[in-house]
Design a protein around this motif. Structure first.
Motif: not given
Length: 271
Positions: A37-47
């Motif tokens: 979820e942090r990755f999504r908020i930061l804008g980096t694809d959680p992939e």
């Protein structure tokens, strides 16, 4: 403020037990889903988590620079979670990252291989031999992950404050034991300030390297109570000025000192 890091061998303790233990001692557990979820908020694809999480990157990924995006985002995510306090960061070598900033409590769970295999076999509904293969692979990947990204040995006993063999210890027993140790490691106000500066430093790195996709060597960001200094080398005056404008707009930056140096390209056009 209390900060705990939890490292664990596969089969030594499972996610449900970790979460139950953290709730019992008043800590919020940060697992992979929180970091995604942090990755999504930061804008980096959680992939990127799917590809690199707790494993050593493949040679081709390293050649293409893909682990760099994951690494900068992971550090940012862990620090942003840690600064909220009363938290347990599970895995991802958090003991190495946070242990250099604050006097956090670094915990590790282990168990004999045959006990781990028995537990994993039940969890995955597989044979003991298949479970042992999973355990060996997990251990290799976590060792490789920590050495690749941190340059540290995952299994080094000196990297932890307490190592617990869970062969015969129940979660309820851990709930009685662990709080007494955690209480010895309250984060001081000075360390809290250092952690806040570390969060800001890393977020600036993330913004420049990942969000803005800027490339320049020797990037070094320092913050003291929000007073930021950036060192490094840039290829143009435009990049020099752009970095300054970006950093000054970031929340938490009180002042900015630009120590970036302009690299001169003296390569002749014709030989």
């Amino acid at each position: 403020m209390r900060i705990v890091t939890i490292a664990r061998e596969m089969g030594a303790i499972d996610a449900a037990q970790e979460s139950a233990l953290c709730r019992a001692v008043g800590l919020r557990a940060v697992h992979r889903d929180t970091l995604e979820e942090r990755f999504r908020i930061l804008g980096t694809d959680p992939e990127h988590i799917e590809r690199f999480d707790e494993r050593k990157p493949r040679l081709m990924d390293s050649f293409l620079g893909r682990p760099n995006i994951y690494w900068e985002t992971l550090q940012t995510a862990i620090l942003q979670e840690a600064v909220q306090g009363d938290v347990a960061i599970v895995g991802r070598g958090a003991n190495f990252l946070l242990g250099e900033i604050v006097d956090c409590f670094r915990l590790r769970f282990i168990a004999p291989p045959e006990i781990r295999a028995e537990r994993v076999a039940r969890q995955l509904n597989c044979t003991a031999a298949q479970a042992m293969d999973c355990i060996r692979k997990s251990d290799r990947e976590r060792i490789g992950f920590c050495y690749y990204f941190y340059g540290k040995k995952w299994q080094d006993a000196n990297a932890y404050d307490l190592t617990i063999n869970t062969e015969k210890i129940t979660v309820s027993a851990l709930e009685e034991i662990i709080p007494k140790f955690i209480a010895l490691k309250d984060i001081s106000q000075q360390e809290e300030a250092k952690l806040r500066d570390s969060v800001l430093q890393q977020y600036i790195r993330y913004t420049l390297l990942v969000t803005e996709k800027m490339e320049f060597p020797f990037l070094d960001v320092k913050s003291e109570d929000g007073n930021v200094t950036v060192h490094g080398a840039v290829l143009s005056q435009e990049a020099h000025d752009k970095i300054e404008a970006i950093v000054k707009k970031i929340d938490g930056v009180r002042s900015f000192k630009n120590q970036l140096r302009l690299m001169q390209n003296n390569i002749p056009l014709e030989i």
